[in-house]
Design a protein around this motif. Structure first.
Motif, PDB file in Angstrom:
ATOM      1  N   GLN A   1       1.582   6.834  -7.435  1.00  0.00           N
ATOM      2  CA  GLN A   1       2.349   8.043  -7.107  1.00  0.00           C
ATOM      3  C   GLN A   1       2.689   8.804  -8.389  1.00  0.00           C
ATOM      4  OE1 GLN A   1       6.195   7.280  -5.314  1.00  0.00           O
ATOM      5  NE2 GLN A   1       5.955   9.052  -3.960  1.00  0.00           N
ATOM      6  N   SER A   2       3.016   8.074  -9.445  1.00  0.00           N
ATOM      7  CA  SER A   2       3.315   8.697 -10.723  1.00  0.00           C
ATOM      8  C   SER A   2       2.081   9.386 -11.296  1.00  0.00           C
ATOM      9  CB  SER A   2       3.831   7.633 -11.698  1.00  0.00           C
ATOM     10  OG  SER A   2       3.968   8.169 -12.976  1.00  0.00           O
ATOM     11  N   LEU A   3       0.941   8.713 -11.239  1.00  0.00           N
ATOM     12  CA  LEU A   3      -0.298   9.313 -11.734  1.00  0.00           C
ATOM     13  C   LEU A   3      -0.715  10.521 -10.895  1.00  0.00           C
ATOM     14  CD1 LEU A   3      -2.421   6.158 -12.650  1.00  0.00           C
ATOM     15  CD2 LEU A   3      -1.205   7.690 -14.199  1.00  0.00           C
ATOM     16  N   THR A   4      -0.432  10.478  -9.608  1.00  0.00           N
ATOM     17  CA  THR A   4      -0.757  11.605  -8.730  1.00  0.00           C
ATOM     18  C   THR A   4       0.069  12.828  -9.107  1.00  0.00           C
ATOM     19  OG1 THR A   4      -1.308  10.111  -6.917  1.00  0.00           O
ATOM     20  CG2 THR A   4      -0.847  12.385  -6.329  1.00  0.00           C
ATOM     21  N   SER A   5       1.355  12.619  -9.390  1.00  0.00           N
ATOM     22  CA  SER A   5       2.210  13.753  -9.740  1.00  0.00           C
ATOM     23  C   SER A   5       1.799  14.387 -11.064  1.00  0.00           C
ATOM     24  CB  SER A   5       3.677  13.315  -9.802  1.00  0.00           C
ATOM     25  OG  SER A   5       3.882  12.446 -10.896  1.00  0.00           O
ATOM     26  N   LYS A   6       1.159  13.610 -11.945  1.00  0.00           N
ATOM     27  CA  LYS A   6       0.664  14.142 -13.220  1.00  0.00           C
ATOM     28  C   LYS A   6      -0.724  14.761 -13.083  1.00  0.00           C
ATOM     29  CE  LYS A   6       3.176  10.619 -15.798  1.00  0.00           C
ATOM     30  NZ  LYS A   6       3.049   9.417 -16.633  1.00  0.00           N
ATOM     31  N   GLY A   7      -1.358  14.581 -11.942  1.00  0.00           N
ATOM     32  CA  GLY A   7      -2.684  15.144 -11.710  1.00  0.00           C
ATOM     33  C   GLY A   7      -3.812  14.251 -12.188  1.00  0.00           C
ATOM     34  N   TYR A   8      -3.522  12.990 -12.473  1.00  0.00           N
ATOM     35  CA  TYR A   8      -4.540  12.075 -12.972  1.00  0.00           C
ATOM     36  C   TYR A   8      -5.281  11.351 -11.856  1.00  0.00           C
ATOM     37  CZ  TYR A   8      -2.169  12.700 -17.451  1.00  0.00           C
ATOM     38  OH  TYR A   8      -1.615  13.220 -18.580  1.00  0.00           O
ATOM     39  N   VAL A   9      -4.697  11.341 -10.667  1.00  0.00           N
ATOM     40  CA  VAL A   9      -5.277  10.631  -9.525  1.00  0.00           C
ATOM     41  C   VAL A   9      -5.167  11.529  -8.298  1.00  0.00           C
ATOM     42  CG1 VAL A   9      -4.971   8.647  -7.997  1.00  0.00           C
ATOM     43  CG2 VAL A   9      -4.748   8.335 -10.429  1.00  0.00           C
ATOM     44  N   LYS A  10      -6.200  11.511  -7.463  1.00  0.00           N
ATOM     45  CA  LYS A  10      -6.166  12.231  -6.189  1.00  0.00           C
ATOM     46  C   LYS A  10      -5.856  11.217  -5.092  1.00  0.00           C
ATOM     47  CE  LYS A  10      -9.315  13.727  -3.247  1.00  0.00           C
ATOM     48  NZ  LYS A  10     -10.607  13.667  -2.828  1.00  0.00           N
ATOM     49  N   THR A  11      -4.889  11.537  -4.233  1.00  0.00           N
ATOM     50  CA  THR A  11      -4.462  10.612  -3.183  1.00  0.00           C
ATOM     51  C   THR A  11      -4.947  11.087  -1.823  1.00  0.00           C
ATOM     52  OG1 THR A  11      -2.486  10.079  -4.444  1.00  0.00           O
ATOM     53  CG2 THR A  11      -2.468   9.503  -2.117  1.00  0.00           C
ATOM     54  N   GLN A  12      -5.451  10.147  -1.037  1.00  0.00           N
ATOM     55  CA  GLN A  12      -5.834  10.406   0.359  1.00  0.00           C
ATOM     56  C   GLN A  12      -5.181   9.323   1.200  1.00  0.00           C
ATOM     57  OE1 GLN A  12      -7.989  12.920   1.460  1.00  0.00           O
ATOM     58  NE2 GLN A  12      -7.440  12.286   3.502  1.00  0.00           N
ATOM     59  N   PHE A  13      -4.558   9.703   2.302  1.00  0.00           N
ATOM     60  CA  PHE A  13      -3.895   8.727   3.160  1.00  0.00           C
ATOM     61  C   PHE A  13      -4.543   8.762   4.533  1.00  0.00           C
ATOM     62  CE2 PHE A  13      -0.558   7.403   6.145  1.00  0.00           C
ATOM     63  CZ  PHE A  13      -0.226   6.185   5.602  1.00  0.00           C
ATOM     64  N   SER A  14      -4.944   7.586   5.004  1.00  0.00           N
ATOM     65  CA  SER A  14      -5.572   7.505   6.315  1.00  0.00           C
ATOM     66  C   SER A  14      -5.372   6.119   6.885  1.00  0.00           C
ATOM     67  CB  SER A  14      -7.069   7.811   6.184  1.00  0.00           C
ATOM     68  OG  SER A  14      -7.703   7.691   7.428  1.00  0.00           O
ATOM     69  N   TRP A  15      -4.973   6.068   8.129  1.00  0.00           N
ATOM     70  CA  TRP A  15      -4.833   4.824   8.877  1.00  0.00           C
ATOM     71  C   TRP A  15      -3.971   3.801   8.134  1.00  0.00           C
ATOM     72  CZ3 TRP A  15      -7.170   3.515  13.698  1.00  0.00           C
ATOM     73  CH2 TRP A  15      -7.914   4.548  14.247  1.00  0.00           C
ATOM     74  N   GLN A  16      -2.840   4.248   7.631  1.00  0.00           N
ATOM     75  CA  GLN A  16      -1.863   3.387   6.962  1.00  0.00           C
ATOM     76  C   GLN A  16      -2.384   2.780   5.669  1.00  0.00           C
ATOM     77  OE1 GLN A  16       1.435   3.086   8.064  1.00  0.00           O
ATOM     78  NE2 GLN A  16       0.767   4.753   9.380  1.00  0.00           N
ATOM     79  N   TRP A  17      -3.346   3.437   5.027  1.00  0.00           N
ATOM     80  CA  TRP A  17      -3.854   3.005   3.734  1.00  0.00           C
ATOM     81  C   TRP A  17      -3.864   4.198   2.796  1.00  0.00           C
ATOM     82  CZ3 TRP A  17      -5.941  -1.666   1.816  1.00  0.00           C
ATOM     83  CH2 TRP A  17      -5.895  -2.732   2.708  1.00  0.00           C
ATOM     84  N   TYR A  18      -3.502   3.953   1.539  1.00  0.00           N
ATOM     85  CA  TYR A  18      -3.593   4.951   0.488  1.00  0.00           C
ATOM     86  C   TYR A  18      -4.924   4.757  -0.234  1.00  0.00           C
ATOM     87  CZ  TYR A  18       1.449   5.750   0.912  1.00  0.00           C
ATOM     88  OH  TYR A  18       2.695   6.053   1.369  1.00  0.00           O
ATOM     89  N   TYR A  19      -5.637   5.859  -0.458  1.00  0.00           N
ATOM     90  CA  TYR A  19      -6.889   5.834  -1.201  1.00  0.00           C
ATOM     91  C   TYR A  19      -6.697   6.694  -2.444  1.00  0.00           C
ATOM     92  CZ  TYR A  19      -8.795   3.994   3.130  1.00  0.00           C
ATOM     93  OH  TYR A  19      -9.032   3.229   4.236  1.00  0.00           O
ATOM     94  N   TYR A  20      -6.840   6.102  -3.616  1.00  0.00           N
ATOM     95  CA  TYR A  20      -6.629   6.794  -4.875  1.00  0.00           C
ATOM     96  C   TYR A  20      -7.965   6.919  -5.606  1.00  0.00           C
ATOM     97  CZ  TYR A  20      -1.836   5.389  -3.887  1.00  0.00           C
ATOM     98  OH  TYR A  20      -0.625   5.177  -3.282  1.00  0.00           O
ATOM     99  N   THR A  21      -8.258   8.143  -6.071  1.00  0.00           N
ATOM    100  CA  THR A  21      -9.483   8.419  -6.805  1.00  0.00           C
ATOM    101  C   THR A  21      -9.121   8.990  -8.167  1.00  0.00           C
ATOM    102  OG1 THR A  21     -10.510   8.987  -4.694  1.00  0.00           O
ATOM    103  CG2 THR A  21     -11.713   9.593  -6.685  1.00  0.00           C
TER     104      THR A  21
END
Length: 157
Positions: A48-68
């Motif tokens: 979540q911290s990396l996402t807020s900095k723009g270093y990771v893209k988050t996708q949420f589906s079926w109760q799972w977080y997918y980070y790229t």
């Protein structure tokens, strides 16, 4: 959330090695499925911290977080982990191409359109050889459908 340097480093190493990371949305889970030494909540909060900095893209589906991992995140993690630029995540590596095409891809039956099409020999029975006009119902033929149901018209008067 306070995450120890050791756990943060393990999370970042796993993310950098794979290029992607998944985490179930279970904040009370004692251990992450891929990183057993780290709590699942710590993984989610670090991402979540990396996402807020723009270093990771988050996708949420079926109760799972997918980070790229993004390009900026790749540079940040390379600096954080003190890695040379030759080392890249698995998702950024190009797979080695095989020398030739595997058998079963069709040899000489390839057409310009690209996709394989079956020979048209099965449709010959539909063609007319005599070139005669098409037969059909006469012009004064008016089909009558049963007078039942809602589609029935009014009775002829």
């Amino acid at each position: 959330m306070i995450i120890t340097k050791q756990n943060r480093r393990v999370i970042y190493e796993t993310l950098f090695k794979e290029g992607v990371l998944v985490a179930p949305k279970d904040f009370n889970k004692p251990a992450h499925p891929d990183i057993p030494s780290v709590r699942n909540l710590e993984v989610i909060k670090a991402m979540q911290s990396l996402t807020s900095k723009g270093y990771v893209k988050t996708q949420f589906s079926w109760q799972w977080y997918y980070y790229t991992l993004t390009e900026e995140g790749l540079a940040y993690l390379r600096e954080f982990l003190n890695l040379p630029s030759e080392i890249v995540p698995q998702t950024h590596m190009k797979p080695a191409r095989p020398q030739g095409r595997p058998s079963g891809y069709g040899g000489g039956d390839r057409r310009e359109g690209g996709a394989y099409r079956a020979p048209r020999g099965d449709r010959e029975y539909r063609r007319r050889d005599d070139g005669a006009e098409k037969e059909g119902a006469s012009g004064d033929y008016r089909p009558r459908f049963g007078g039942v149901g809602r589609g029935a018209g009014a009775p002829p008067s």
